[in-house]
Structures are given as C-alpha cells and as structure tokens.
Scaffold this motif. Sequence first.
Motif, PDB file in Angstrom:
ATOM      1  N   HIS A 159       0.858  -1.193   0.000  1.00 60.07           N
ATOM      2  CA  HIS A 159       0.000   0.000   0.000  1.00 60.07           C
ATOM      3  C   HIS A 159       0.894   1.244   0.000  1.00 60.07           C
ATOM      4  O   HIS A 159       1.980   1.237   0.585  1.00 60.07           O
ATOM      5  CB  HIS A 159      -0.901   0.030   1.233  1.00 60.07           C
ATOM      6  N   ALA A 160       0.421   2.278  -0.657  1.00 58.13           N
ATOM      7  CA  ALA A 160       1.151   3.546  -0.688  1.00 58.13           C
ATOM      8  C   ALA A 160       0.155   4.685  -0.591  1.00 58.13           C
ATOM      9  O   ALA A 160      -1.032   4.526  -0.911  1.00 58.13           O
ATOM     10  CB  ALA A 160       1.975   3.672  -1.963  1.00 58.13           C
ATOM     11  N   ALA A 161       0.644   5.826  -0.131  1.00 59.21           N
ATOM     12  CA  ALA A 161      -0.225   6.995  -0.006  1.00 59.21           C
ATOM     13  C   ALA A 161       0.564   8.262  -0.241  1.00 59.21           C
ATOM     14  O   ALA A 161       1.724   8.383   0.184  1.00 59.21           O
ATOM     15  CB  ALA A 161      -0.884   7.033   1.372  1.00 59.21           C
ATOM     16  N   ILE A 162      -0.057   9.194  -0.946  1.00 60.60           N
ATOM     17  CA  ILE A 162       0.462  10.561  -1.038  1.00 60.60           C
ATOM     18  C   ILE A 162      -0.159  11.318   0.128  1.00 60.60           C
ATOM     19  O   ILE A 162      -1.384  11.445   0.219  1.00 60.60           O
ATOM     20  CB  ILE A 162       0.075  11.216  -2.370  1.00 60.60           C
ATOM     21  N   VAL A 163       0.676  11.800   1.041  1.00 60.76           N
ATOM     22  CA  VAL A 163       0.149  12.414   2.266  1.00 60.76           C
ATOM     23  C   VAL A 163       0.309  13.932   2.290  1.00 60.76           C
ATOM     24  O   VAL A 163      -0.093  14.578   3.262  1.00 60.76           O
ATOM     25  CB  VAL A 163       0.819  11.794   3.513  1.00 60.76           C
ATOM     26  N   GLY A 164       0.878  14.499   1.246  1.00 64.70           N
ATOM     27  CA  GLY A 164       0.978  15.951   1.215  1.00 64.70           C
ATOM     28  C   GLY A 164       2.025  16.423   0.226  1.00 64.70           C
ATOM     29  O   GLY A 164       2.561  15.651  -0.560  1.00 64.70           O
ATOM     30  N   VAL A 165       2.308  17.707   0.298  1.00 63.46           N
ATOM     31  CA  VAL A 165       3.297  18.340  -0.566  1.00 63.46           C
ATOM     32  C   VAL A 165       4.330  19.027   0.318  1.00 63.46           C
ATOM     33  O   VAL A 165       3.975  19.760   1.243  1.00 63.46           O
ATOM     34  CB  VAL A 165       2.648  19.381  -1.507  1.00 63.46           C
ATOM     35  N   GLY A 166       5.594  18.749   0.064  1.00 61.15           N
ATOM     36  CA  GLY A 166       6.672  19.387   0.795  1.00 61.15           C
ATOM     37  C   GLY A 166       7.529  20.220  -0.125  1.00 61.15           C
ATOM     38  O   GLY A 166       7.274  20.326  -1.328  1.00 61.15           O
ATOM     39  N   ARG A 167       8.567  20.833   0.439  1.00 61.99           N
ATOM     40  CA  ARG A 167       9.492  21.640  -0.356  1.00 61.99           C
ATOM     41  C   ARG A 167      10.903  21.097  -0.170  1.00 61.99           C
ATOM     42  O   ARG A 167      11.297  20.721   0.921  1.00 61.99           O
ATOM     43  CB  ARG A 167       9.448  23.110   0.079  1.00 61.99           C
ATOM     44  N   ARG A 168      11.630  21.059  -1.254  1.00 64.37           N
ATOM     45  CA  ARG A 168      13.020  20.625  -1.218  1.00 64.37           C
ATOM     46  C   ARG A 168      13.874  21.654  -1.940  1.00 64.37           C
ATOM     47  O   ARG A 168      13.417  22.312  -2.874  1.00 64.37           O
ATOM     48  CB  ARG A 168      13.176  19.254  -1.900  1.00 64.37           C
ATOM     49  N   GLU A 169      15.117  21.768  -1.500  1.00 67.83           N
ATOM     50  CA  GLU A 169      16.027  22.708  -2.142  1.00 67.83           C
ATOM     51  C   GLU A 169      16.770  22.010  -3.270  1.00 67.83           C
ATOM     52  O   GLU A 169      17.315  20.918  -3.096  1.00 67.83           O
ATOM     53  CB  GLU A 169      17.023  23.254  -1.121  1.00 67.83           C
ATOM     54  N   LEU A 170      16.763  22.657  -4.417  1.00 62.86           N
ATOM     55  CA  LEU A 170      17.441  22.124  -5.595  1.00 62.86           C
ATOM     56  C   LEU A 170      18.632  23.032  -5.894  1.00 62.86           C
ATOM     57  O   LEU A 170      18.469  24.225  -6.152  1.00 62.86           O
ATOM     58  CB  LEU A 170      16.469  22.100  -6.784  1.00 62.86           C
ATOM     59  N   ALA A 171      19.848  22.471  -5.811  1.00 60.56           N
ATOM     60  CA  ALA A 171      21.066  23.235  -6.102  1.00 60.56           C
ATOM     61  C   ALA A 171      21.529  22.885  -7.512  1.00 60.56           C
ATOM     62  O   ALA A 171      21.721  21.715  -7.836  1.00 60.56           O
ATOM     63  CB  ALA A 171      22.149  22.914  -5.084  1.00 60.56           C
ATOM     64  N   VAL A 172      21.711  23.895  -8.344  1.00 63.28           N
ATOM     65  CA  VAL A 172      22.028  23.678  -9.752  1.00 63.28           C
ATOM     66  C   VAL A 172      23.244  24.529 -10.143  1.00 63.28           C
ATOM     67  O   VAL A 172      23.356  25.682  -9.744  1.00 63.28           O
ATOM     68  CB  VAL A 172      20.840  24.072 -10.657  1.00 63.28           C
ATOM     69  N   SER A 173      24.147  23.936 -10.913  1.00 64.14           N
ATOM     70  CA  SER A 173      25.257  24.691 -11.476  1.00 64.14           C
ATOM     71  C   SER A 173      25.662  24.061 -12.803  1.00 64.14           C
ATOM     72  O   SER A 173      25.320  22.905 -13.084  1.00 64.14           O
ATOM     73  CB  SER A 173      26.456  24.718 -10.521  1.00 64.14           C
ATOM     74  N   PHE A 174      26.364  24.808 -13.618  1.00 60.51           N
ATOM     75  CA  PHE A 174      26.833  24.297 -14.903  1.00 60.51           C
ATOM     76  C   PHE A 174      28.004  23.339 -14.694  1.00 60.51           C
ATOM     77  O   PHE A 174      28.874  23.582 -13.848  1.00 60.51           O
ATOM     78  CB  PHE A 174      27.295  25.438 -15.807  1.00 60.51           C
ATOM     79  N   GLY A 175      28.043  22.286 -15.492  1.00 63.43           N
ATOM     80  CA  GLY A 175      29.200  21.410 -15.476  1.00 63.43           C
ATOM     81  C   GLY A 175      30.414  22.094 -16.068  1.00 63.43           C
ATOM     82  O   GLY A 175      31.547  21.867 -15.637  1.00 63.43           O
ATOM     83  N   LYS A 176      30.211  22.957 -17.048  1.00 62.79           N
ATOM     84  CA  LYS A 176      31.272  23.789 -17.612  1.00 62.79           C
ATOM     85  C   LYS A 176      30.643  25.121 -18.012  1.00 62.79           C
ATOM     86  O   LYS A 176      29.433  25.208 -18.237  1.00 62.79           O
ATOM     87  CB  LYS A 176      31.920  23.113 -18.819  1.00 62.79           C
ATOM     88  N   VAL A 177      31.476  26.135 -18.082  1.00 61.33           N
ATOM     89  CA  VAL A 177      30.957  27.469 -18.369  1.00 61.33           C
ATOM     90  C   VAL A 177      30.406  27.516 -19.790  1.00 61.33           C
ATOM     91  O   VAL A 177      31.097  27.122 -20.742  1.00 61.33           O
ATOM     92  CB  VAL A 177      32.070  28.520 -18.209  1.00 61.33           C
TER      93      VAL A 177
END
Length: 248
Positions: A159-177
Amino acid sequence: LDGEWRDRLRATFEALVGAHGEAGGGQGAPARGEDGERTELKVALKVPPHLEVEPVALVFARQAASLRALAAALQAEKLGGLPGVGPNGERDGPVLPAARALAAKLEGLAALADPARASSPEAAAGRKALAAWRSEPRLGEDVREASAAPVSIPAERGHAAIVGVGRRELAVSFGKVPSIRSLTPDAMAGLEAVPAEQRYLVPVLVTVGSSAPPAAKALERRALRALVDGHGRDAVQVEGAFTEALRR
C-alpha cells in the motif's frame, strides 16, 4: 586597480604602522611596483543557470508521449466521448481532449527544460502554460490519496499513499561554463567566467508506504486526510499511523 596602485596603498599602510623600513627595505626605498610593471587582474564573472522548469526534459517528454498514445488508443476504439473521473469520484469531461491538451503542455515543458530548444515554438507554448498555472483547477486540489498494489507478494499487499506536498532545495550549477556573448565591445575584457550555483525551492510529493493482508482495501480519501491531519502532518508519525490503520 592595477598592481602599482595596490603597491602604493601597501607602502602607505606600512609607513603608518611603522613597518615601512623593514618591509620596504629602508626608509628611502622606493615603493614596490614603481618600475611600471602591472599585475593582470581578472574579475570573476559568476554564471549561474536560470531554470524556468526542473531540468528533466526526458520525464516531461515521456509523459507527453504516454498521453498521446492514450489519445490514439481512445480514438482507435471510438471512445472519444469517454468521460473521466475526478479525484473524488465525480464525473469529469471527456478524456480525449483533456489528454491532448495536457500532452501539449508537457511537450512545452520538455522544450523549456532543454537549453537547445529554449527558443522553439514549443518552448513558447510551455511558457504560456507556466504563466497560467495558478488557474489550473487540478493544481489547487488536495493531492492526498491512497492506493493498493494489484498483486499480493506473497501473502501481503503493498500500500502507498500521497500524504501531502513538501518543499526541497534544488542546487544547480553548470558542469562547464557556457559560451558567453557580450552585447557591448570589450565588455568581457578583464572578466573570467566561472560557474556559479543557483538554488531553488521546488515542491515534491510526500509519500509513505506499508503492507497489509491481501484483503485489506486502500484507505478512502476522507480517512487518509483525517489520519494526516490528526498526526500534525508529520511524515514519520503519519507513516506509523498509516500502517496501524491498514492492520486494523
């Protein structure tokens, strides 16, 4: 500010603190850098990415392809008027036009997530969809619901359930300039482009899972929502209560 100017400032500072004679080689020693040499300075130009959507172009594209396949199957079976079912079991509009409309939006998001297609007509459609996301009725509804796996392995059902919505931090950068083009002549002189990190807060679905005897049915929406609210919307407590509710 070049190397000579820095040396003059350093000499002045050393004189003020009484260290000029030792650091400069004597009271009459010339300030360093007066031979005309210059230090080549580079100013770091930090280049962070700017994301309009999460960079998961393949996910968006596959979802769009699935909806296109669904629409084609419905049309082939002459089920174009088949109504959908809303989150609470209510009758909704026809599935076929809704699937096509959502597929088009997902294709636009896939284009936005792909830098090579950022200027394409599909990307423009994606931006239009993003600008109106607050008016999407489905995005304002309660997402909490539970489901049960169709197969028992070996004597229990997942059994599975979606119990809500949360927030997560996404850190993004270029692999090369990336390549940088200046709009004014010589604007990049003395600048060194370096990758920089950009952080975003993104919504994520919070899910819990458990198992129960094969005969146990999935929790109804009303029961699940009461369970989540009754445990302070804490994911750890909700997961334990979810397991207990299924065992009962």
